[in-house]
Design a protein around this motif. Sequence first.
Motif, PDB file in Angstrom:
ATOM      1  N   ALA A 272      -8.174   3.699  -4.781  1.00 45.39           N
ATOM      2  CA  ALA A 272      -7.051   4.061  -3.912  1.00 45.39           C
ATOM      3  C   ALA A 272      -7.334   5.381  -3.195  1.00 45.39           C
ATOM      4  O   ALA A 272      -7.048   5.529  -2.003  1.00 45.39           O
TER       5      ALA A 272
ATOM      6  N   TYR B  64      -9.906   4.787  -0.494  1.00 48.70           N
ATOM      7  CA  TYR B  64      -9.292   4.131   0.654  1.00 48.70           C
ATOM      8  C   TYR B  64      -8.487   5.137   1.481  1.00 48.70           C
ATOM      9  O   TYR B  64      -8.564   5.162   2.715  1.00 48.70           O
TER      10      TYR B  64
ATOM     11  N   LYS C  73      -9.164   6.232   5.350  1.00 46.29           N
ATOM     12  CA  LYS C  73      -8.137   6.210   6.396  1.00 46.29           C
ATOM     13  C   LYS C  73      -8.005   7.579   7.054  1.00 46.29           C
ATOM     14  O   LYS C  73      -7.881   7.691   8.284  1.00 46.29           O
TER      15      LYS C  73
ATOM     16  N   GLU D 229      -0.501  -2.776   9.017  1.00 43.72           N
ATOM     17  CA  GLU D 229       0.320  -1.947   8.126  1.00 43.72           C
ATOM     18  C   GLU D 229       0.978  -2.811   7.045  1.00 43.72           C
ATOM     19  O   GLU D 229       1.097  -2.410   5.896  1.00 43.72           O
ATOM     20  N   THR D 230       1.398  -4.021   7.434  1.00 49.71           N
ATOM     21  CA  THR D 230       2.008  -4.932   6.465  1.00 49.71           C
ATOM     22  C   THR D 230       0.951  -5.430   5.486  1.00 49.71           C
ATOM     23  O   THR D 230       1.207  -5.507   4.272  1.00 49.71           O
TER      24      THR D 230
ATOM     25  N   GLU E 146      -1.704  -3.887   4.648  1.00 52.73           N
ATOM     26  CA  GLU E 146      -2.054  -2.734   3.804  1.00 52.73           C
ATOM     27  C   GLU E 146      -1.039  -2.552   2.684  1.00 52.73           C
ATOM     28  O   GLU E 146      -1.410  -2.417   1.515  1.00 52.73           O
ATOM     29  N   SER E 147       0.240  -2.555   3.008  1.00 49.12           N
ATOM     30  CA  SER E 147       1.271  -2.320   1.989  1.00 49.12           C
ATOM     31  C   SER E 147       1.459  -3.518   1.064  1.00 49.12           C
ATOM     32  O   SER E 147       1.820  -3.355  -0.097  1.00 49.12           O
ATOM     33  N   THR E 148       1.208  -4.733   1.568  1.00 55.93           N
ATOM     34  CA  THR E 148       1.436  -5.930   0.761  1.00 55.93           C
ATOM     35  C   THR E 148       0.225  -6.330  -0.075  1.00 55.93           C
ATOM     36  O   THR E 148       0.369  -6.748  -1.223  1.00 55.93           O
ATOM     37  N   TYR E 149      -0.967  -6.200   0.476  1.00 62.83           N
ATOM     38  CA  TYR E 149      -2.166  -6.715  -0.211  1.00 62.83           C
ATOM     39  C   TYR E 149      -3.169  -5.628  -0.596  1.00 62.83           C
ATOM     40  O   TYR E 149      -3.603  -5.580  -1.751  1.00 62.83           O
TER      41      TYR E 149
ATOM     42  N   THR F 110      -3.201  -2.104  -0.760  1.00 64.78           N
ATOM     43  CA  THR F 110      -2.823  -1.051  -1.716  1.00 64.78           C
ATOM     44  C   THR F 110      -2.535  -1.607  -3.108  1.00 64.78           C
ATOM     45  O   THR F 110      -3.056  -1.067  -4.095  1.00 64.78           O
ATOM     46  N   PRO F 111      -1.756  -2.689  -3.276  1.00 73.87           N
ATOM     47  CA  PRO F 111      -1.533  -3.212  -4.637  1.00 73.87           C
ATOM     48  C   PRO F 111      -2.820  -3.712  -5.295  1.00 73.87           C
ATOM     49  O   PRO F 111      -3.013  -3.538  -6.501  1.00 73.87           O
TER      50      PRO F 111
ATOM     51  N   THR G  89      -4.814  -0.716  -6.419  1.00 72.46           N
ATOM     52  CA  THR G  89      -4.138  -0.117  -7.576  1.00 72.46           C
ATOM     53  C   THR G  89      -4.409  -0.931  -8.837  1.00 72.46           C
ATOM     54  O   THR G  89      -4.685  -0.372  -9.903  1.00 72.46           O
TER      55      THR G  89
END
Length: 162
Positions: free
Chosen positions: A8, A11, A15, A51-52, A54-57, A59-60, A63
Amino acid sequence: MTEYELLAKTYAMSKSGYMKLKTYPMIGTIIPYFEKSSTFALEKAGLPEFETLESTYITPTLTKLDSSYVNPAATKTVEYAESVKAKCAKTADGLGSRPEDAKQKFSQAKAKAAQVVESTKTTVQSYVDEAKDVALSAKAKVSSIFDTGATTADVEGGDSAE
């Protein structure tokens, strides 16, 4: 357990680097074309915006990979490194005390040798004194024989055969 979150953090750094690259004149003119191309490709594929994604797939997933694999591996590596460090320190302490141990043992051996030498001197001196007394006693007897004209038997307390 320590959370290293290496993937994380990597990444996020990439960015951040990407955003910084946009500020350079040469690269800053090219990057918007890549962004537009990526957005166009995502739209044509029927996928949501970056962005979607990134936040949905992204980053999780990063993590989960961090918590399941990277963090335990990093923790074990740090534990192993600390163990090796402790063993090296213990070994260094052991090596560090060896010259002192050798000095102490040498001093003890030197003291023991000095005791043996003194004991030997005392013993030899007592034998020399005893031999000296015997020699002086014998000299006195011989002198008394020759000085008085007595026989050996007279000096020893016996009868002479004259």
